[in-house]
Design an enzyme around this catalytic site. Structure first.
Site, short mmCIF file in Angstrom:
data_model
loop_
_atom_site.label_atom_id
_atom_site.label_comp_id
_atom_site.label_asym_id
_atom_site.label_seq_id
_atom_site.Cartn_x
_atom_site.Cartn_y
_atom_site.Cartn_z
N THR A 144 0.78 -1.28 0.07
CA THR A 144 -0.08 0.09 0.13
C THR A 144 0.81 1.14 -0.06
OG1 THR A 144 -1.48 1.13 1.36
CG2 THR A 144 -0.34 -0.28 2.62
N SER A 179 -1.70 3.46 10.42
CA SER A 179 -2.52 2.87 11.09
C SER A 179 -1.69 1.40 11.22
CB SER A 179 -3.91 2.60 10.10
OG SER A 179 -3.67 1.61 9.18
N1 USQ Z 1 -11.37 9.98 4.27
C1 USQ Z 1 -12.27 11.05 4.36
N2 USQ Z 1 -13.56 10.90 4.53
C2 USQ Z 1 -14.19 9.43 4.53
C3 USQ Z 1 -13.33 8.34 4.43
C4 USQ Z 1 -11.69 8.70 4.35
O1 USQ Z 1 -11.82 12.14 4.40
O2 USQ Z 1 -15.21 9.34 4.94
C5 USQ Z 1 -9.82 10.32 4.20
C6 USQ Z 1 -9.11 9.50 5.17
O3 USQ Z 1 -8.88 10.35 6.42
C7 USQ Z 1 -7.78 9.40 4.35
C8 USQ Z 1 -8.13 9.20 2.99
O4 USQ Z 1 -9.65 9.83 2.96
O5 USQ Z 1 -6.98 10.49 4.37
C9 USQ Z 1 -8.19 7.94 2.36
O6 USQ Z 1 -8.93 7.11 3.15
P1 USQ Z 1 -9.50 5.63 2.65
O7 USQ Z 1 -10.44 5.29 3.83
O8 USQ Z 1 -10.12 5.85 1.20
O9 USQ Z 1 -8.06 4.87 2.58
P2 USQ Z 1 -7.40 4.21 3.45
O10 USQ Z 1 -7.94 3.89 5.01
O11 USQ Z 1 -5.92 4.83 3.59
O12 USQ Z 1 -7.03 2.82 2.97
C10 USQ Z 1 -7.54 2.32 1.72
C11 USQ Z 1 -7.78 0.85 1.53
C12 USQ Z 1 -6.25 0.09 2.02
C13 USQ Z 1 -5.21 0.66 1.14
C14 USQ Z 1 -5.39 2.06 1.06
C15 USQ Z 1 -4.20 2.80 0.23
O13 USQ Z 1 -8.54 0.47 2.43
O14 USQ Z 1 -6.61 -1.22 1.89
O15 USQ Z 1 -4.00 0.02 1.32
O16 USQ Z 1 -6.49 2.71 0.65
S1 USQ Z 1 -3.29 4.12 0.77
O17 USQ Z 1 -4.43 5.02 1.18
O18 USQ Z 1 -2.70 4.84 -0.30
O19 USQ Z 1 -2.67 4.01 2.06
#
Ligand code: USQ
Length: 382
Positions: A144, A179
């Site tokens: 990731t 995380s």
């Molecule tokens: N976010 C918001 N509002 C929401 C949901 C998320 O502002 O309702 C923000 C989060 O705070 C974060 C960003 O959007 O800054 C991305 O969040 P996400 O939930 O889309 O992604 P993340 O939790 O980082 O995880 C997802 C996948 C994971 C993968 C990762 C890639 O679930 O399996 O590894 O994306 S990365 O984000 O590049 O690490």
């Protein structure tokens, strides 16, 4: 090729099975049904009803005459996993069988422990099974972009050359995950690199950003072939959530000021990236790392795009900033290198107005199934 897909029932795993099968490869899919069980338990099930893996493989065979072999079991059970490797002798193994949610890993100690156990032992078992049955088998591992965090320097593709006190060496790019889930991915990468150095096996680690979308050419053949689509706080990625929130008339939930930036990609491009990596494997003794994204956006830019597309379609989209439940930098530098997969042949599907409109149209078909309680679960990092 003979392709073993671990995590074959998941959001990415199932469309990957179809993608390889459609292109004439022999596919075997393995899954423990973790996602089905966890989403049922946490009341955040997929937007579409998904027949189980065995039923979906039957639908695929009826439609295309192509067979996907399916085994239900847990890859942290080594006896189970090694028996599959011995029977099938894959040329490549695609390892998606991880607990993939950052919020899930932050719910409590038990879910954190499960994430560690599942992700690290699953990866260890995969590496051992390869070594013991066929060390030439190419491991394609989903990493990731979150492994890198948001450093104040350019993010290179996996490796960094460092000059220190007049001497130079090449190291894995510094990682600082945001995380416990992301931390297990860092540990996976370290473990892979250790065994590659020690045993000379081969692997590609795909540092993927958040994926969006709900269809590929293969899943579009029949509604029953659609992948899981989660829009809840735990398993839903941000753009999938925003589109579903817009359709449900629920405010788009920007965490904090929304300047946090990530590298996004369409589900269709995940298929291409994994396929290109399998067809052009890494060398023996090589840990090849690609940054798997096609376009960086801030969360606020995504919300603006969704609002613009939604309003045009008559949805009257409301955008809200809520207190950020995560510990993450909101204002940060972000400049990522991602040329490797394009060099292998990736043709990106960008987030155009047309893509957004189609996305709205499919989610709207299932509007009555949206569970608004799933949008907010109240999981906090501290
Ligand atoms: N976010 C918001 N509002 C929401 C949901 C998320 O502002 O309702 C923000 C989060 O705070 C974060 C960003 O959007 O800054 C991305 O969040 P996400 O939930 O889309 O992604 P993340 O939790 O980082 O995880 C997802 C996948 C994971 C993968 C990762 C890639 O679930 O399996 O590894 O994306 S990365 O984000 O590049 O690490």
């Amino acid at each position: 090729m003979r392709i073993l897909i671990l995590g074959a029932d998941g959001y990415l795993g199932w469309p990957t099975c179809l993608y390889f099968s459609q292109r004439g490869h022999e596919v075997i899919g393995v899954d423990s049904y973790f996602r089905r069980k966890a989403t049922a338990e946490l009341d955040c099930e997929s937007l579409f009803p998904s027949p189980d893996l065995i039923q979906r493989a039957k639908v695929w065979e009826e439609l295309t005459n192509k067979k996907i072999n399916v085994h239900i079991g847990d890859i942290t059970d080594y006896e189970f996993l090694i028996s599959i490797f011995k029977e099938f002798n894959p040329d490549a193994v695609i390892h998606y069988a991880e607990q993939p949610s950052a919020p899930y890993s932050m719910i409590n100690r038990d879910r954190a422990a499960f994430t560690l156990q599942n992700n690290l032992i699953g990866t260890l078992n995969t590496i051992y099974a390869v070594k013991e049955t066929n060390p030439d088998c190419h491991i394609i591992k989903l990493g990731t972009m979150g492994e890198y965090g948001t450093p104040n320097i350019d993010i290179e593709e996996g490796w960094l050359e460092i000059e220190h006190n007049g001497r130079k060496d090449k190291f894995l790019f510094p990682r600082q995950a945001g995380s416990l889930y992301h931390t297990t991915k860092v540990q996976d990468t370290d473990m892979l690199w250790f065994y590659i150095r020690t045993w000379g096996i081969r692997a590609t680690d795909l540092m993927q950003g958040p994926v969006y979308g709900l269809s590929t050419d293969e899943t579009d053949l029949d509604e029953r072939l659609r992948p899981f689509f989660n829009y809840d706080e735990i398993f839903g990625t941000v753009l999938n959530r925003f589109i579903t929130q817009a359709v449900a008339g629920y405010p788009l939930s920007i965490y904090g000021n929304g300047n946090q930036t990530r590298g996004f990609l369409n589900l269709k491009d995940t298929m291409q990236c994994v396929y290109l990596s399998a067809m052009q494997p890494s060398e023996k003794g090589q840990l090849r790392i690609f940054n798997q994204l096609t376009e960086p956006f801030s969360v606020r830019q995504l919300a603006d795009k969704v609002k613009m597309a939604g309003d045009k379609l008559g949805y009257n989209v409301v955008v809200e900033h809520i207190e950020n439940p995560r510990v993450e930098q909101e204002d940060h530098y972000y400049n990522v290198k991602y040329t490797g997969l394009k060099q292998l042949g990736l043709q990106p599907n960008y987030l155009t107005d047309n893509v957004l409109e189609n996305f709205f149209a499919v989610v709207d078909k299932y509007k009555d199934r949206i569970n608004k309680d799933a949008f907010f679960k109240g999981i906090k990092w501290k």
